[in-house]
Design a protein around this motif. Structure first.
Motif, PDB file in Angstrom:
ATOM      1  N   GLY A  16     -37.333   7.524   4.280  1.00 26.18           N
ATOM      2  CA  GLY A  16     -36.873   8.686   3.121  1.00 26.18           C
ATOM      3  C   GLY A  16     -37.236   9.877   3.664  1.00 26.18           C
ATOM      4  O   GLY A  16     -36.791  10.924   3.444  1.00 26.18           O
ATOM      5  N   LEU A  17     -38.652   9.974   4.072  1.00 20.94           N
ATOM      6  CA  LEU A  17     -39.155  11.071   4.666  1.00 20.94           C
ATOM      7  C   LEU A  17     -38.392  11.887   5.498  1.00 20.94           C
ATOM      8  O   LEU A  17     -38.319  12.921   5.797  1.00 20.94           O
ATOM      9  N   THR A  18     -37.987  10.739   6.656  1.00 17.95           N
ATOM     10  CA  THR A  18     -37.195  11.387   7.544  1.00 17.95           C
ATOM     11  C   THR A  18     -35.752  11.949   7.207  1.00 17.95           C
ATOM     12  O   THR A  18     -35.338  13.052   7.688  1.00 17.95           O
ATOM     13  N   ALA A  19     -35.085  11.190   6.407  1.00 18.56           N
ATOM     14  CA  ALA A  19     -33.947  11.702   5.797  1.00 18.56           C
ATOM     15  C   ALA A  19     -33.928  12.913   5.120  1.00 18.56           C
ATOM     16  O   ALA A  19     -33.122  13.878   5.266  1.00 18.56           O
ATOM     17  N   ALA A  20     -35.121  13.140   4.314  1.00 24.55           N
ATOM     18  CA  ALA A  20     -34.906  14.559   3.798  1.00 24.55           C
ATOM     19  C   ALA A  20     -35.540  15.354   4.432  1.00 24.55           C
ATOM     20  O   ALA A  20     -34.742  16.834   4.440  1.00 24.55           O
ATOM     21  N   PHE A  21     -36.219  15.368   5.631  1.00 22.65           N
ATOM     22  CA  PHE A  21     -36.582  16.435   6.502  1.00 22.65           C
ATOM     23  C   PHE A  21     -35.298  16.546   7.620  1.00 22.65           C
ATOM     24  O   PHE A  21     -34.662  18.023   7.729  1.00 22.65           O
ATOM     25  N   VAL A  22     -34.306  15.819   7.826  1.00 23.99           N
ATOM     26  CA  VAL A  22     -33.275  15.978   8.493  1.00 23.99           C
ATOM     27  C   VAL A  22     -32.174  16.675   7.672  1.00 23.99           C
ATOM     28  O   VAL A  22     -31.715  17.706   8.035  1.00 23.99           O
ATOM     29  N   ALA A  23     -32.312  16.355   6.585  1.00 22.87           N
ATOM     30  CA  ALA A  23     -31.180  17.152   5.516  1.00 22.87           C
ATOM     31  C   ALA A  23     -31.499  18.480   5.361  1.00 22.87           C
ATOM     32  O   ALA A  23     -30.571  19.613   5.422  1.00 22.87           O
ATOM     33  N   ARG A  24     -32.795  18.879   5.164  1.00 24.68           N
ATOM     34  CA  ARG A  24     -33.171  20.118   5.200  1.00 24.68           C
ATOM     35  C   ARG A  24     -32.938  21.056   6.376  1.00 24.68           C
ATOM     36  O   ARG A  24     -32.376  21.930   6.559  1.00 24.68           O
ATOM     37  N   LEU A  25     -33.253  20.291   7.517  1.00 21.65           N
ATOM     38  CA  LEU A  25     -33.209  21.090   8.991  1.00 21.65           C
ATOM     39  C   LEU A  25     -31.578  21.220   9.263  1.00 21.65           C
ATOM     40  O   LEU A  25     -31.230  22.346   9.621  1.00 21.65           O
ATOM     41  N   THR A  26     -30.949  20.152   9.076  1.00 17.32           N
ATOM     42  CA  THR A  26     -29.419  20.259   9.294  1.00 17.32           C
ATOM     43  C   THR A  26     -28.756  21.225   8.534  1.00 17.32           C
ATOM     44  O   THR A  26     -27.628  21.879   8.893  1.00 17.32           O
ATOM     45  N   VAL A  27     -29.096  21.365   7.123  1.00 22.16           N
ATOM     46  CA  VAL A  27     -28.486  22.364   6.445  1.00 22.16           C
ATOM     47  C   VAL A  27     -28.488  23.733   6.665  1.00 22.16           C
ATOM     48  O   VAL A  27     -27.817  24.531   6.785  1.00 22.16           O
ATOM     49  N   ARG A  28     -29.912  23.869   7.100  1.00 20.39           N
ATOM     50  CA  ARG A  28     -30.317  25.558   7.535  1.00 20.39           C
ATOM     51  C   ARG A  28     -29.870  25.643   9.080  1.00 20.39           C
ATOM     52  O   ARG A  28     -29.643  26.864   9.006  1.00 20.39           O
ATOM     53  N   HIS A  29     -29.946  24.646   9.792  1.00 23.71           N
ATOM     54  CA  HIS A  29     -29.812  25.269  11.025  1.00 23.71           C
ATOM     55  C   HIS A  29     -28.601  24.603  12.191  1.00 23.71           C
ATOM     56  O   HIS A  29     -28.310  24.748  12.864  1.00 23.71           O
ATOM     57  N   ARG A  30     -27.862  23.641  11.106  1.00 28.71           N
ATOM     58  CA  ARG A  30     -26.647  23.112  11.608  1.00 28.71           C
ATOM     59  C   ARG A  30     -26.786  22.152  12.846  1.00 28.71           C
ATOM     60  O   ARG A  30     -26.136  22.409  13.743  1.00 28.71           O
ATOM     61  N   LEU A  31     -27.884  21.658  13.114  1.00 24.56           N
ATOM     62  CA  LEU A  31     -28.205  20.927  14.133  1.00 24.56           C
ATOM     63  C   LEU A  31     -27.588  19.574  14.163  1.00 24.56           C
ATOM     64  O   LEU A  31     -27.557  18.769  13.097  1.00 24.56           O
ATOM     65  N   PRO A  32     -27.175  18.870  15.536  1.00 19.38           N
ATOM     66  CA  PRO A  32     -26.618  17.583  15.448  1.00 19.38           C
ATOM     67  C   PRO A  32     -27.713  16.727  15.502  1.00 19.38           C
ATOM     68  O   PRO A  32     -27.625  15.728  16.568  1.00 19.38           O
ATOM     69  N   LEU A  33     -28.182  16.524  14.442  1.00 23.05           N
ATOM     70  CA  LEU A  33     -29.335  15.205  14.457  1.00 23.05           C
ATOM     71  C   LEU A  33     -28.676  14.032  13.573  1.00 23.05           C
ATOM     72  O   LEU A  33     -28.651  14.022  12.477  1.00 23.05           O
ATOM     73  N   ASP A  34     -27.885  13.331  14.490  1.00 24.54           N
ATOM     74  CA  ASP A  34     -27.186  12.145  13.814  1.00 24.54           C
ATOM     75  C   ASP A  34     -27.784  10.767  14.165  1.00 24.54           C
ATOM     76  O   ASP A  34     -27.113   9.942  14.117  1.00 24.54           O
ATOM     77  N   TYR A  35     -29.116  10.760  14.564  1.00 22.81           N
ATOM     78  CA  TYR A  35     -29.847   9.658  14.897  1.00 22.81           C
ATOM     79  C   TYR A  35     -29.251   8.738  16.148  1.00 22.81           C
ATOM     80  O   TYR A  35     -29.567   7.793  16.192  1.00 22.81           O
ATOM     81  N   SER A  36     -28.509   9.519  16.874  1.00 28.79           N
ATOM     82  CA  SER A  36     -28.197   8.928  18.176  1.00 28.79           C
ATOM     83  C   SER A  36     -29.301   9.204  19.244  1.00 28.79           C
ATOM     84  O   SER A  36     -30.141  10.163  19.164  1.00 28.79           O
ATOM     85  N   VAL A  37     -29.045   8.389  20.468  1.00 28.32           N
ATOM     86  CA  VAL A  37     -29.940   8.505  21.539  1.00 28.32           C
ATOM     87  C   VAL A  37     -29.772   9.883  21.938  1.00 28.32           C
ATOM     88  O   VAL A  37     -30.972  10.489  22.420  1.00 28.32           O
ATOM     89  N   ALA A  38     -28.689  10.450  22.110  1.00 24.77           N
ATOM     90  CA  ALA A  38     -28.236  11.765  22.756  1.00 24.77           C
ATOM     91  C   ALA A  38     -29.133  12.853  21.838  1.00 24.77           C
ATOM     92  O   ALA A  38     -29.341  13.719  22.329  1.00 24.77           O
ATOM     93  N   SER A  39     -29.346  12.381  20.579  1.00 22.53           N
ATOM     94  CA  SER A  39     -29.833  13.644  19.883  1.00 22.53           C
ATOM     95  C   SER A  39     -31.351  13.977  20.140  1.00 22.53           C
ATOM     96  O   SER A  39     -31.795  14.902  19.745  1.00 22.53           O
ATOM     97  N   LEU A  40     -31.922  13.049  20.908  1.00 24.90           N
ATOM     98  CA  LEU A  40     -33.319  13.284  21.233  1.00 24.90           C
ATOM     99  C   LEU A  40     -33.305  14.349  22.229  1.00 24.90           C
ATOM    100  O   LEU A  40     -34.306  14.827  22.390  1.00 24.90           O
ATOM    101  N   ARG A  41     -32.393  14.772  22.836  1.00 23.79           N
ATOM    102  CA  ARG A  41     -32.199  15.929  23.729  1.00 23.79           C
ATOM    103  C   ARG A  41     -32.361  17.156  22.844  1.00 23.79           C
ATOM    104  O   ARG A  41     -33.373  17.951  23.180  1.00 23.79           O
ATOM    105  N   VAL A  42     -31.767  17.131  21.675  1.00 27.94           N
ATOM    106  CA  VAL A  42     -31.941  18.068  20.651  1.00 27.94           C
ATOM    107  C   VAL A  42     -33.388  18.264  20.140  1.00 27.94           C
ATOM    108  O   VAL A  42     -34.033  19.629  20.173  1.00 27.94           O
ATOM    109  N   VAL A  43     -34.068  17.170  19.817  1.00 25.54           N
ATOM    110  CA  VAL A  43     -35.703  17.214  19.637  1.00 25.54           C
ATOM    111  C   VAL A  43     -36.463  17.768  20.823  1.00 25.54           C
ATOM    112  O   VAL A  43     -37.364  18.703  20.343  1.00 25.54           O
ATOM    113  N   ASP A  44     -35.953  17.475  22.056  1.00 27.85           N
ATOM    114  CA  ASP A  44     -36.753  18.126  23.027  1.00 27.85           C
ATOM    115  C   ASP A  44     -36.523  19.701  23.004  1.00 27.85           C
ATOM    116  O   ASP A  44     -37.517  20.311  23.177  1.00 27.85           O
ATOM    117  N   PHE A  45     -35.304  20.070  22.941  1.00 26.79           N
ATOM    118  CA  PHE A  45     -35.112  21.504  22.838  1.00 26.79           C
ATOM    119  C   PHE A  45     -35.979  22.019  21.807  1.00 26.79           C
ATOM    120  O   PHE A  45     -36.241  23.302  21.750  1.00 26.79           O
TER     121      PHE A  45
END
Length: 143
Positions: A16-45
């Motif tokens: 739940g904490l993760t979902a709330a964080f991702v929702a806030r972050l993706t709404v503000r910054h339109r980041l592709p955090l979709d829980y895919s392995v490839a999205s971990l590159r976005v986290v690195d960035f």
């Protein structure tokens, strides 16, 4: 970036904490955090951006926690892990209250791994590479 709750989280609260964080972050910054392995590159960035932007660890603490929770949730959703409470020994070793247990029984520290990426930077601390080389994950059969 965004902050998360300051209290010590429980394993059963991490999704739940993760979902709330991702929702806030993706709404503000339109980041592709979709829980895919490839999205971990976005986290690195994102972590590299915090470092280059001059954020200190204390100021970035909430964001780093949220990103670490996200990495852990990717492990849960993609590698068969489950969130667990760290025992006293693991807390002393990891410095974190929660971790993830892989299908083979190993416990990993995604929250700490994010802090390592922030502190050290460099490709050897890549979260995407961490996932790809992680022992104990469920390997999906190729279709």
């Amino acid at each position: 970036m965004d902050q998360v709750d300051e209290r010590v989280p429980r394993a059963n609260e991490m999704r739940g904490l993760t979902a709330a964080f991702v929702a806030r972050l993706t709404v503000r910054h339109r980041l592709p955090l979709d829980y895919s392995v490839a999205s971990l590159r976005v986290v690195d960035f994102l972590i590299d951006g915090l470092r280059k932007g001059g954020a200190d660890r204390e100021r970035a603490r909430g964001t780093l926690f949220g990103l670490g929770a996200y990495v852990g949730e990717v492990l849960v959703r993609r590698a068969g892990a489950v969130w667990v409470e760290c025992d006293a020994h693991q807390r002393a070793c990891f410095g974190q209250p929660v971790g993830v247990r892989m299908p083979d029984g190993r416990v990993w520290n995604p929250l700490g791994k994010v802090h390592n990426r922030f502190e050290a930077g460099g490709p050897e601390e890549s979260l995407h590479t961490f996932y790809l080389t992680l022992h104990g994950r469920v390997r999906r059969a190729a279709a």
